[in-house]
Enzyme design. Sequence first.
Site, PDB file in Angstrom:
ATOM      1  N   ASP A  59       0.840  -1.195   0.000  1.00  0.00           N
ATOM      2  CA  ASP A  59       0.000   0.000   0.000  1.00  0.00           C
ATOM      3  C   ASP A  59       0.873   1.242   0.000  1.00  0.00           C
ATOM      4  O   ASP A  59       2.079   1.164   0.239  1.00  0.00           O
ATOM      5  CB  ASP A  59      -1.022   0.000   1.142  1.00  0.00           C
ATOM      6  N   HIS A 180      11.959  -8.979   0.243  1.00  0.00           N
ATOM      7  CA  HIS A 180      11.612  -7.561   0.084  1.00  0.00           C
ATOM      8  C   HIS A 180      12.844  -6.694   0.341  1.00  0.00           C
ATOM      9  O   HIS A 180      13.700  -7.056   1.151  1.00  0.00           O
ATOM     10  CB  HIS A 180      10.496  -7.219   1.076  1.00  0.00           C
TER      11      HIS A 180
END
Length: 216
Positions: A59, A180
Amino acid sequence: MEWSTIFHEITTKHDFKAMHDFLEKEYTTQTVYPDRDNIYQAFDLTPFQDLKVVILGQDPYHGPNQAHGLAFSVQPNAKFPPSLRNMYKELEDDIGCKRTTPHLQDWAREGVLLLNTVLTVRQGEAHSHRNIGWETFTDEIIRAISEYKSHVVFILWGKPAQSKIKLIDTNKHHIIKSVHPSPLSAYRGFFGSKPYSKANDYLASQGLETISWCEK
């Protein structure tokens, strides 16, 4: 094929009225990022016919003057987010170029769709717009890219992004995955993963123009 056609297909298939009503209230009563005009900037800057690479985020950043509709990118005067700083470190190690600006609009114009799975967030509240309907929309975007395009490179960092592999026809597209770039995980396999050169190697192998990752 254009994004407008794909958007129409998605909105015909799914009812997003509850999400739109929620967002209308949020933008009216709360501070929400990005600005309304920038919610779909990733699509505005990367026309469907030019799309070559997808980098999938989660997000938007939830601090002031950061999010502007591109995953991992922040506005020009914003402080560098840690994940982006690590992305740039790997970029320099991978292909030898330094970047100094924290926005990635040039990547978007090169054909890199910087797509968050959720496109809005309330100020100071990470994941606050999760499960309002954005995931349905962006899953359909990924499916449409898989269906209507060929030889797209999907760069998937971390488990949430890699969970989207099921939406992608891996026989006609190329997947690059690692942990990540967040400081919490980057040293466990992001550094040294060479996603930028690997993406260009694949594009070149298919006779496609490569991405200019370096700052112009």
